[in-house]
Motif scaffolding. Structure first.
Motif, PDB file in Angstrom:
ATOM      1  N   ASP A  23      -3.829   8.809 -55.752  1.00  0.00           N
ATOM      2  CA  ASP A  23      -4.142   8.602 -57.033  1.00  0.00           C
ATOM      3  C   ASP A  23      -3.675   9.734 -57.911  1.00  0.00           C
ATOM      4  N   HIS A  24      -3.152  10.735 -57.535  1.00  0.00           N
ATOM      5  CA  HIS A  24      -2.573  11.896 -58.147  1.00  0.00           C
ATOM      6  C   HIS A  24      -1.284  11.247 -58.738  1.00  0.00           C
ATOM      7  N   ILE A  25      -0.596  10.627 -57.770  1.00  0.00           N
ATOM      8  CA  ILE A  25       0.642  10.062 -58.060  1.00  0.00           C
ATOM      9  C   ILE A  25       0.699   9.092 -59.249  1.00  0.00           C
ATOM     10  N   ARG A  26      -0.505   8.178 -59.361  1.00  0.00           N
ATOM     11  CA  ARG A  26      -0.793   7.019 -60.034  1.00  0.00           C
ATOM     12  C   ARG A  26      -0.876   7.868 -61.362  1.00  0.00           C
ATOM     13  N   GLU A  27      -1.789   9.045 -61.598  1.00  0.00           N
ATOM     14  CA  GLU A  27      -2.010   9.695 -62.551  1.00  0.00           C
ATOM     15  C   GLU A  27      -0.624  10.179 -63.452  1.00  0.00           C
ATOM     16  N   LEU A  28       0.182  10.660 -62.651  1.00  0.00           N
ATOM     17  CA  LEU A  28       1.529  11.022 -63.261  1.00  0.00           C
ATOM     18  C   LEU A  28       2.113   9.897 -64.043  1.00  0.00           C
ATOM     19  N   ARG A  29       2.249   8.684 -63.396  1.00  0.00           N
ATOM     20  CA  ARG A  29       2.716   7.590 -64.397  1.00  0.00           C
ATOM     21  C   ARG A  29       1.700   7.396 -65.249  1.00  0.00           C
ATOM     22  N   GLU A  30       0.526   7.407 -65.201  1.00  0.00           N
ATOM     23  CA  GLU A  30      -0.432   7.165 -66.534  1.00  0.00           C
ATOM     24  C   GLU A  30      -0.048   8.327 -67.557  1.00  0.00           C
ATOM     25  N   ALA A  31       0.320   9.289 -67.185  1.00  0.00           N
ATOM     26  CA  ALA A  31       0.513  10.357 -68.099  1.00  0.00           C
ATOM     27  C   ALA A  31       1.996  10.227 -68.698  1.00  0.00           C
ATOM     28  N   GLY A  32       2.664   9.185 -68.519  1.00  0.00           N
ATOM     29  CA  GLY A  32       3.878   8.815 -68.895  1.00  0.00           C
ATOM     30  C   GLY A  32       5.126   9.286 -67.882  1.00  0.00           C
ATOM     31  N   MET A  33       4.911  10.031 -66.893  1.00  0.00           N
ATOM     32  CA  MET A  33       6.060  10.429 -66.222  1.00  0.00           C
ATOM     33  C   MET A  33       6.683   9.603 -65.212  1.00  0.00           C
ATOM     34  N   THR A  34       7.868   9.964 -64.882  1.00  0.00           N
ATOM     35  CA  THR A  34       8.492   8.911 -63.777  1.00  0.00           C
ATOM     36  C   THR A  34       8.373   9.828 -62.633  1.00  0.00           C
ATOM     37  N   VAL A  35       8.363   8.839 -61.555  1.00  0.00           N
ATOM     38  CA  VAL A  35       7.783   9.358 -60.244  1.00  0.00           C
ATOM     39  C   VAL A  35       9.081   8.828 -59.450  1.00  0.00           C
ATOM     40  N   LEU A  36       9.527   9.612 -58.345  1.00  0.00           N
ATOM     41  CA  LEU A  36      10.177   9.112 -57.337  1.00  0.00           C
ATOM     42  C   LEU A  36       9.998   9.942 -56.221  1.00  0.00           C
ATOM     43  N   PHE A  37       9.458   8.913 -54.911  1.00  0.00           N
ATOM     44  CA  PHE A  37       8.743   9.711 -54.005  1.00  0.00           C
ATOM     45  C   PHE A  37       9.265   9.066 -52.499  1.00  0.00           C
ATOM     46  N   VAL A  38       9.501   9.957 -51.559  1.00  0.00           N
ATOM     47  CA  VAL A  38       9.985   9.651 -50.163  1.00  0.00           C
ATOM     48  C   VAL A  38       8.457   9.478 -49.522  1.00  0.00           C
ATOM     49  N   GLU A  39       8.534   8.109 -48.708  1.00  0.00           N
ATOM     50  CA  GLU A  39       7.156   7.972 -48.104  1.00  0.00           C
ATOM     51  C   GLU A  39       7.689   7.062 -46.642  1.00  0.00           C
ATOM     52  N   HIS A  40       6.859   7.232 -45.579  1.00  0.00           N
ATOM     53  CA  HIS A  40       7.196   6.577 -44.427  1.00  0.00           C
ATOM     54  C   HIS A  40       6.206   5.358 -44.207  1.00  0.00           C
ATOM     55  N   ASP A  41       4.787   5.617 -44.758  1.00  0.00           N
ATOM     56  CA  ASP A  41       4.009   4.788 -44.569  1.00  0.00           C
ATOM     57  C   ASP A  41       3.988   3.590 -45.575  1.00  0.00           C
ATOM     58  N   MET A  42       4.375   2.389 -45.095  1.00  0.00           N
ATOM     59  CA  MET A  42       4.578   1.236 -45.771  1.00  0.00           C
ATOM     60  C   MET A  42       3.291   1.001 -46.688  1.00  0.00           C
ATOM     61  N   ASP A  43       2.330   0.960 -46.023  1.00  0.00           N
ATOM     62  CA  ASP A  43       1.033   0.481 -46.812  1.00  0.00           C
ATOM     63  C   ASP A  43       0.924   1.348 -47.977  1.00  0.00           C
ATOM     64  N   MET A  44       1.071   2.621 -47.844  1.00  0.00           N
ATOM     65  CA  MET A  44       1.109   3.724 -49.243  1.00  0.00           C
ATOM     66  C   MET A  44       2.192   3.148 -50.173  1.00  0.00           C
ATOM     67  N   VAL A  45       3.265   2.764 -49.528  1.00  0.00           N
ATOM     68  CA  VAL A  45       4.278   2.494 -50.576  1.00  0.00           C
ATOM     69  C   VAL A  45       4.118   1.131 -51.226  1.00  0.00           C
ATOM     70  N   ARG A  46       3.523   0.323 -50.543  1.00  0.00           N
ATOM     71  CA  ARG A  46       3.210  -0.902 -51.226  1.00  0.00           C
ATOM     72  C   ARG A  46       2.046  -0.773 -52.122  1.00  0.00           C
ATOM     73  N   ASP A  47       1.248   0.209 -51.818  1.00  0.00           N
ATOM     74  CA  ASP A  47      -0.138   0.476 -52.583  1.00  0.00           C
ATOM     75  C   ASP A  47       0.290   0.851 -53.994  1.00  0.00           C
ATOM     76  N   VAL A  48       1.444   1.868 -53.966  1.00  0.00           N
ATOM     77  CA  VAL A  48       1.418   2.629 -55.138  1.00  0.00           C
ATOM     78  C   VAL A  48       2.701   2.291 -55.958  1.00  0.00           C
ATOM     79  N   SER A  49       3.708   1.634 -54.974  1.00  0.00           N
ATOM     80  CA  SER A  49       5.058   1.838 -56.135  1.00  0.00           C
ATOM     81  C   SER A  49       5.521   0.727 -56.755  1.00  0.00           C
ATOM     82  N   ASP A  50       6.336   0.612 -57.834  1.00  0.00           N
ATOM     83  CA  ASP A  50       6.431  -0.479 -58.884  1.00  0.00           C
ATOM     84  C   ASP A  50       7.760  -1.154 -58.230  1.00  0.00           C
ATOM     85  N   TRP A  51       8.699  -0.168 -57.537  1.00  0.00           N
ATOM     86  CA  TRP A  51      10.046  -0.428 -57.281  1.00  0.00           C
ATOM     87  C   TRP A  51      10.221   0.260 -55.749  1.00  0.00           C
TER      88      TRP A  51
END
Ligand SMILES: Nc1ncnc2c1ncn2[C@@H]1O[C@H](COP(=O)(O)OP(=O)(O)O)[C@@H](O)[C@H]1O
Ligand SMILES: [Mg+2]
Length: 288
Positions: free
Chosen positions: A217-245
């Motif tokens: 949720d905090h990662i989504r908030e960063l985008r909602e606040a206009g920031m760009t997020v690049l994050f490393v993650e291994h859990d594919m469910d999390m990646v699918r859930d939150v990423s645009d690209w």
């Protein structure tokens, strides 16, 4: 704009982007060209081109040892490449030390958290603050100017700690925090400089499931606040859930890029993970 509109806008900006390594983006906040890092005979990073679309959440995935952390280190000035250049918001950053990179509006967190355990949570936050006392000799000579800046920094730190539910811990040593709370502290500290780009290296690793959701949720908030997020993650469910690209690295190179749904189907991605034993599942899950 509502958060779902922001999300739609971020996705829409990527619709026409080619799903291939190095694909040009319509409005890139970061562009890296020919970035290479060798350790002895090992090429840890060899990225010919990487563009990061502004306003999106982009996941950087790839097997252990793919070069993700090294790439983060290079981009943020914590390590120096053998070759290559990159621009953030049109400004060349190659050769710039880490503390200056952070001040341009590009911050990162670490896979192994760097909270200073013998300092309090508040002191850790203030370390991330802009315009530390004495940074500018002449301003440092004038009493009063810094007290205003310090007050603003402290207020911002308090606000962020409340937001990340760490305010009750402000005066505790950072060393007394749980692993998950340290991840939150890292994220909160990164936000002290009011960045435009936030790079998170495995923010969810070693965090319990409930806190993982809150981190998402905090990662989504960063985008909602206009920031760009690049994050490393291994859990594919999390990646699918939150990423645009999603950008996929293997053996130092970017081997695939695409939407979460498409990228998992690509042969280069399947190949990159074949023989990998860590807990990455490429099954098409319940993605959004
Ligand atoms: N400081 C270093 N000295 C020597 N080799 C390193 C160093 N840092 C990373 N490497 C090597 O570079 C490769 C990429 O590592 P890393 O960037 O940590 O991968 P990832 O974050 O994708 O797991 C690995 O083979 C790793 O062992
Ligand atoms: Mg890593």
């Amino acid at each position: 704009m509502s958060s779902s509109e922001k999300q739609q806008e971020a996705r829409a900006s990527l619709v026409a982007v080619a799903q291939e390594p190095g694909a040009p983006k319509p409005d890139p906040i970061l562009v890296a060209v020919g970035v290479q890092r060798q350790f002895g005979g090992l090429t840890a990073v060899d990225v010919s081109r990487f563009e990061l679309q502004r306003g999106t959440i982009t996941a950087l995935i790839g097997p252990n040892g793919a070069g993700k952390t090294t790439f983060f280190n290079l981009l943020t000035g914590f390590d120096k490449p053998n070759e290559g250049e990159w621009t953030f918001d049109g400004r060349s950053l190659a050769g710039m030390p880490a503390y200056k990179v952070a001040r341009t509006g590009m911050v990162r967190t670490f896979q192994l958290t760097k909270a200073l355990s013998k300092m309090t949570v508040m002191q850790n936050m203030l370390l991330g603050a802009p315009n530390q006392k004495g940074e500018n000799f002449f301003r440092g000579l004038i009493p009063g100017i810094w007290s205003g800046q310090e007050k603003a920094n402290r207020e911002r730190a308090e606000e962020l700690l409340r937001h990340f539910k760490l305010d009750a811990k402000a005066d505790d040593f950072a060393g007394s925090l749980s692993g998950g709370q340290r991840k939150l502290l890292e994220m909160a500290r990164a936000l002290m400089v009011q960045p435009e780009l936030v790079m998170l290296d495995e923010p969810m690793a070693g965090v319990n499931p409930a806190l993982k959701q809150s981190l998402l949720d905090h990662i989504r908030e960063l985008r909602e606040a206009g920031m760009t997020v690049l994050f490393v993650e291994h859990d594919m469910d999390m990646v699918r859930d939150v990423s645009d690209w999603v950008v996929v690295m293997a053996q130092g190179e970017i081997v695939a890029e695409g939407t979460p749904r498409e990228v998992m189907q690509q042969q280069a991605v399947i190949d990159a993970y074949l023989g990998e034993h860590h807990s990455v599942s490429l099954d098409s899950g319940s993605g959004s």
